[in-house]
Design a protein around this motif. Sequence first.
Motif, short mmCIF file in Angstrom:
data_model
loop_
_atom_site.label_atom_id
_atom_site.label_comp_id
_atom_site.label_asym_id
_atom_site.label_seq_id
_atom_site.Cartn_x
_atom_site.Cartn_y
_atom_site.Cartn_z
N UNK A 46 2.09 10.11 -4.92
CA UNK A 46 2.79 11.45 -4.78
C UNK A 46 3.76 11.86 -5.51
N UNK A 47 4.83 10.78 -5.93
CA UNK A 47 5.65 11.07 -6.99
C UNK A 47 4.99 11.81 -8.34
N UNK A 48 3.70 11.31 -8.77
CA UNK A 48 3.24 11.52 -9.84
C UNK A 48 2.34 12.64 -9.68
N UNK A 49 2.06 13.31 -8.49
CA UNK A 49 1.43 14.51 -8.06
C UNK A 49 -0.28 14.05 -8.55
N UNK A 50 -0.64 12.78 -8.07
CA UNK A 50 -1.84 12.34 -8.54
C UNK A 50 -2.82 11.99 -7.17
N UNK A 51 -2.33 12.19 -6.17
CA UNK A 51 -2.99 11.77 -4.78
C UNK A 51 -4.59 11.79 -4.83
N UNK A 52 -5.01 12.92 -4.99
CA UNK A 52 -6.71 13.09 -5.14
C UNK A 52 -7.00 12.42 -6.22
N UNK A 53 -6.43 12.08 -7.47
CA UNK A 53 -6.89 11.69 -8.48
C UNK A 53 -7.09 10.17 -8.30
N UNK A 54 -6.40 9.68 -7.52
CA UNK A 54 -6.62 8.19 -7.01
C UNK A 54 -6.98 7.98 -5.68
N UNK A 55 -7.97 8.87 -5.27
CA UNK A 55 -8.53 8.78 -3.97
C UNK A 55 -9.40 7.44 -3.73
N UNK A 56 -10.04 6.94 -4.76
CA UNK A 56 -10.52 5.49 -4.62
C UNK A 56 -9.73 4.47 -4.13
N UNK A 57 -8.69 4.52 -5.08
CA UNK A 57 -7.66 3.37 -4.76
C UNK A 57 -6.94 3.58 -3.26
N UNK A 58 -6.67 4.75 -2.82
CA UNK A 58 -6.11 4.83 -1.55
C UNK A 58 -7.24 4.73 -0.43
N UNK A 59 -8.39 4.81 -0.78
CA UNK A 59 -9.49 4.77 0.20
C UNK A 59 -9.57 3.11 0.68
N UNK A 60 -9.49 2.33 -0.54
CA UNK A 60 -9.62 0.92 -0.43
C UNK A 60 -8.40 0.40 0.33
N UNK A 61 -7.14 0.90 0.09
CA UNK A 61 -6.31 0.32 0.80
C UNK A 61 -6.14 0.61 2.29
N UNK B 204 0.91 -1.25 -0.02
CA UNK B 204 -0.06 -0.11 -0.05
C UNK B 204 0.82 1.29 -0.08
N UNK B 205 1.82 1.24 0.94
CA UNK B 205 2.71 2.37 0.95
C UNK B 205 3.58 2.63 -0.45
N UNK B 206 3.76 1.56 -1.05
CA UNK B 206 4.57 1.71 -2.40
C UNK B 206 3.78 2.33 -3.41
N UNK B 207 2.50 1.82 -3.38
CA UNK B 207 1.68 2.43 -4.31
C UNK B 207 1.17 3.87 -4.04
N UNK B 208 0.99 4.06 -2.64
CA UNK B 208 0.66 5.46 -2.50
C UNK B 208 1.85 6.42 -2.92
N UNK B 209 3.14 5.97 -2.49
CA UNK B 209 4.39 6.98 -2.91
C UNK B 209 4.30 7.19 -4.43
N UNK B 210 4.11 6.04 -5.34
CA UNK B 210 3.94 6.38 -6.85
C UNK B 210 3.05 7.59 -7.00
#
Length: 652
Positions: free
Chosen positions: A353-368, A345-351
């Motif tokens: 952050x690096x791409x600057x698309x945290x909120x664009x992937x909110x659904x995936x982060x919420x699931x994690x 989960x942390x690895x996917x989240x870091x990717x």
Amino acid sequence: MSYNESARTALYEHHTGLSTIFSELEAQEKRKPELAEQPAELTVTLLPFQREGLHWLIAQEASKYKGGMLADEMGMGKTIQTIALLLSEPRGKPNLVVVPTVAIMQWRSEIESNTAGKLKTTIYHGASRVEDPKKLKQFDVIITSYNVLESVYRKEHAGFRRTDGVYKARSALHAIHYHRVILDEAHNIKDRQSNTAKAAFALETDRRLCLSGTPLQNRIGELYSLIRFLRIEPFCNYFCKKCDCSSLDWMFSDKRTCDRCGHKPVQHANWFNTELLKPIQNAPTAVEREAGMRKMRSILKHILLRRTKVERADDLGLPPRIVDIRRDRFNEEEEDLYQSIYSDSARRFSSYVAAGVVLNNYANIFTLITRMRQMADHPDLVLRRHGATENDTTLVCKICDDEAQEAIRAKCHHVFCRLCVKEYVEGYDAEDTQEPLECPVCHVPLVIDLTAPALEVDEDTVKKGSIINRINMANWRSSTKIEALVEELYKLRSDRQTIKSIVFSQFTSMLDLVEWRLKRAGFETVKLQGNMTPMQRDNSIKYFMQTASVEVFLVSLKAGGVALNLCEASQVFLLDPWWNPSVEWQSGDRVHRIGQHRPVRITRLVIEDSIESRIIELQDKKANMIRATIEQDDSAMNKLTPGDLEFLFTVC
């Protein structure tokens, strides 16, 4: 020119009265507390602060506001103060009381037992309800649920589909002009765009009252729905910047021009948004934000009454309440499993952050995050989630992968627990991105009515889909958290008396596992969950309260976190921390309320070095926001940000 000043100037030009609103509010003195006379037909004696509350309610209804918000802390008797108001002069009928489904039977019981039958009451719920408005008008009190209110409103306005077309049905609830409408747990209408809020706004009545121990839960904007329902002018109105047009509703039938004045939508502004919400949330300087908060308080002090248990401790005489956090650590096997999920989960989240698309992937982060929360309860909640049931008719939430509680379906046909998807929607902050919130399953824009009636499924089918039926329980191993709970419950056992406990969890599969473990440990349990009818819920509550041998009440936080009076219990265990601190406050106050004579202990079970310890820290941000607005605390206003999400993935 300061923040939002151009919008104000344009509005003042055509609506001169707006310029003096706040100076008039500041000049108006806050109502001083006075004791009202106890209604002769009320069979229970009101405490002094409740008589003050009754006087405030009567005075509010006699004022220009025609009502207000009673926001006493949970467990201080908002229901009995409201019943006293129903018995006070000028007496009128009918009165409509809208409540969560779980509270229907309790409201009827409270009215019947405390008014000696002086108020004729009916329940507008279920297949046998009275549908004739003329007959309903004969009752003093009509009790209904938010789900039913939304359903009849939707069928009247949008209609319902049958094989031969779409039909509309008149709403009996909306065909009546009421003496008074009361919203219990009024934060149920906090989403102004929901059908439930619109159904409440459409009710016609002379007086309006909101009851809620937590009128503000996530964001300042939630207060608008309560102000809109109460019709507190001018804050509930829309004003045109080009002319003197003003209206209670957004009146753009063709979505291009105002039905009244013909000007475009961009020329119309909501006064609450202009003067309160935008300055508090978006003003560039602390001075302007603080000015917005002062304005918010200037209106709330005239329409909201808030007392806390600490303030009125002498009147209440409640026993002490102790809140503990029990911290345990994973065993070696659980630690390995958790770290495996956490690392991925942390690895996917870091990717992201690096791409600057945290909120664009909110659904995936919420699931994690949800998966890590479940792993902290028991690994089986994650490892056994696939192939949830052999019976395809069982409804499974696509967020928690658990039996869906009060299941609702999105436009893309995916099913969710009502509270899971509410949490998902309310946690999303779209200010930093133009992307719409997406479905956490198929990632199309999420379109869902959070207040739609729950999908129906046969109760036996739900039971067959229990996690217990998907596991070989002969070789089953408990978890650190479940064993911590068993240990705490064993400590409470006494030869002299039965000490009753309530165990709350968001995940019904966790409650299934706890129930199985406790029964084998010799505990008799009762369970309350979202697929029960009001009668089933009421009978389960009574069985727990009246049966001495029952020690533990297992309650789904989605089904029973509000509107319950469970004073027979004195111990509360919260198995998983919740994003919204007010939900946990509500659940703990099911036992710490008027009528409780034993010391109350609330224990939060937390796994150290897991996501749970971080969630507890993040809860403080929302707690500060609530105190700053409702309790007039000057703490900083904060909301969750991408930085907060990053904090959840940071190694301890």
